[in-house]
Scaffold this motif. Structure first.
Motif, PDB file in Angstrom:
ATOM      1  N   ARG A  68      57.374  38.277  31.552  1.00  0.00           N
ATOM      2  CA  ARG A  68      57.302  38.557  30.049  1.00  0.00           C
ATOM      3  C   ARG A  68      57.568  37.396  28.889  1.00  0.00           C
ATOM      4  NH1 ARG A  68      59.536  44.580  30.361  1.00  0.00           N
ATOM      5  NH2 ARG A  68      57.795  45.500  31.885  1.00  0.00           N
ATOM      6  N   GLY A  69      58.421  36.386  29.455  1.00  0.00           N
ATOM      7  CA  GLY A  69      58.865  35.503  28.576  1.00  0.00           C
ATOM      8  C   GLY A  69      57.570  34.267  28.484  1.00  0.00           C
ATOM      9  N   LEU A  76      49.600  37.349  20.602  1.00  0.00           N
ATOM     10  CA  LEU A  76      49.789  38.221  19.476  1.00  0.00           C
ATOM     11  C   LEU A  76      49.020  38.135  18.280  1.00  0.00           C
ATOM     12  CD1 LEU A  76      53.848  37.900  19.477  1.00  0.00           C
ATOM     13  CD2 LEU A  76      52.494  40.025  20.029  1.00  0.00           C
ATOM     14  N   LYS A  77      47.860  37.215  18.378  1.00  0.00           N
ATOM     15  CA  LYS A  77      47.025  37.067  17.334  1.00  0.00           C
ATOM     16  C   LYS A  77      45.910  37.753  18.017  1.00  0.00           C
ATOM     17  CE  LYS A  77      49.770  34.011  15.532  1.00  0.00           C
ATOM     18  NZ  LYS A  77      50.569  34.615  14.160  1.00  0.00           N
ATOM     19  N   SER A  78      45.681  38.576  18.722  1.00  0.00           N
ATOM     20  CA  SER A  78      44.472  39.257  19.124  1.00  0.00           C
ATOM     21  C   SER A  78      44.209  40.318  17.988  1.00  0.00           C
ATOM     22  CB  SER A  78      44.696  40.149  20.384  1.00  0.00           C
ATOM     23  OG  SER A  78      44.832  39.217  21.439  1.00  0.00           O
ATOM     24  N   ASP A 101      57.290  46.527  20.110  1.00  0.00           N
ATOM     25  CA  ASP A 101      58.215  46.030  19.496  1.00  0.00           C
ATOM     26  C   ASP A 101      57.762  44.650  19.175  1.00  0.00           C
ATOM     27  OD1 ASP A 101      59.766  48.130  19.682  1.00  0.00           O
ATOM     28  OD2 ASP A 101      61.353  47.223  20.880  1.00  0.00           O
ATOM     29  N   MET A 102      56.987  43.813  19.875  1.00  0.00           N
ATOM     30  CA  MET A 102      56.658  42.445  19.580  1.00  0.00           C
ATOM     31  C   MET A 102      55.204  42.910  18.624  1.00  0.00           C
ATOM     32  SD  MET A 102      56.853  39.961  22.630  1.00  0.00           S
ATOM     33  CE  MET A 102      55.757  40.629  23.806  1.00  0.00           C
ATOM     34  N   ILE A 103      54.522  43.543  18.988  1.00  0.00           N
ATOM     35  CA  ILE A 103      53.078  43.799  18.193  1.00  0.00           C
ATOM     36  C   ILE A 103      53.367  44.349  16.766  1.00  0.00           C
ATOM     37  CG2 ILE A 103      51.056  45.237  18.170  1.00  0.00           C
ATOM     38  CD1 ILE A 103      51.159  45.197  21.185  1.00  0.00           C
ATOM     39  N   ALA A 104      54.530  45.190  16.796  1.00  0.00           N
ATOM     40  CA  ALA A 104      55.145  45.636  15.448  1.00  0.00           C
ATOM     41  C   ALA A 104      55.508  44.649  14.383  1.00  0.00           C
ATOM     42  CB  ALA A 104      56.011  46.537  15.577  1.00  0.00           C
ATOM     43  N   ILE A 105      56.162  43.514  14.947  1.00  0.00           N
ATOM     44  CA  ILE A 105      56.549  42.272  14.167  1.00  0.00           C
ATOM     45  C   ILE A 105      55.276  41.677  13.751  1.00  0.00           C
ATOM     46  CG2 ILE A 105      57.749  40.146  14.427  1.00  0.00           C
ATOM     47  CD1 ILE A 105      59.795  41.650  16.474  1.00  0.00           C
TER      48      ILE A 105
END
Length: 227
Positions: A68-69, A76-78, A101-105
């Motif tokens: 995942r790292g 995330l720019k999708s 969580d990452m998408i929410a940020i």
């Protein structure tokens, strides 16, 4: 092709939940039962939806925790995210928290900068395996609703709701862009910038079903299930 008709989609979720199977079903109409852990694969496919041709660029991402790292910032720019879990594995739904969580940020960042926020749909995959089901449809829908995501149940093996899920992603991206272009205001009273979860059969929003009407609630779940 018009740049507005290009849509980027990132497929994410825990390892073994069927992300690659869903993606290959759409792109190549293939299904494989062999599990080959993905680090990251990219595909493209053209689909005509509501009479308009769209060029879809899909990224099938790593699900295993150790990979995942490696999630690239570009993921995330999708324009849209398909968050996949396995209905036979409770842990696979919990694993979506990391991606959500990452998408929410990213979503907050785009909203703050006046950009179009990403579209998010949760897919409960392997709905053909009813005998092994551990996550009921209402659980998946509730998880999705709390995070502002749409919801579908899919089966890559039986080709259930694969085309429908990606068509829904495209429609919501188009709507999100339209709303953003209007300054965050929907140009049609029947549309909503919140983009709530919808039923895959007729597009009815789940929050349009009266909570006190047992008959309608039961009908909703019957339509949401894919068996």
């Amino acid at each position: 092709m018009d740049e507005n008709n290009r849509i980027t989609i990132t497929v994410c979720g825990d390892g073994g939940c069927g992300k690659s199977s869903i993606t290959l079903r759409l792109v190549r109409s293939q299904w494989t039962h062999e599990y080959d852990p993905t680090i990251e694969d990219s595909y493209s496919v053209t689909r005509t939806i509501d009479g308009q041709s769209y060029f879809l660029m899909l990224t099938d991402t790593a699900g295993q925790e150790e990979y995942r790292g490696l999630w690239a910032a570009s993921n995330l720019k999708s324009d849209a995210f398909l968050l996949v879990y396995d209905i036979t594995n409770v842990n696979s739904l919990d694993a979506l928290e990391y991606f959500a969580d990452m998408i929410a940020i990213e979503e907050d960042t785009r909203i703050d900068s006046g950009q179009t926020p990403p579209v998010k749909i949760v897919a409960g995959n392997k709905c053909d395996l009813q005998g092994a089901r551990q996550i009921k449809s209402p659980q998946g829908l509730e998880w999705a609703r709390k995070r502002g995501c749409g919801f579908m149940e899919t089966s890559a093996r039986e080709m259930v709701n694969i085309e429908e899920t990606f068509a829904l992603l495209v429609r919501r991206v188009v709507e999100a862009r339209r709303v953003a272009a209007n300054g965050g205001v929907a140009d049609n009273p029947t549309r909503t910038a919140a983009l709530p979860p919808v039923n895959e059969k007729d597009g009815a929003s789940s929050n349009q079903v009266p909570e006190k009407n047992k008959v309608q609630r039961e009908a909703l779940w019957k339509r949401l299930r894919c068996w």
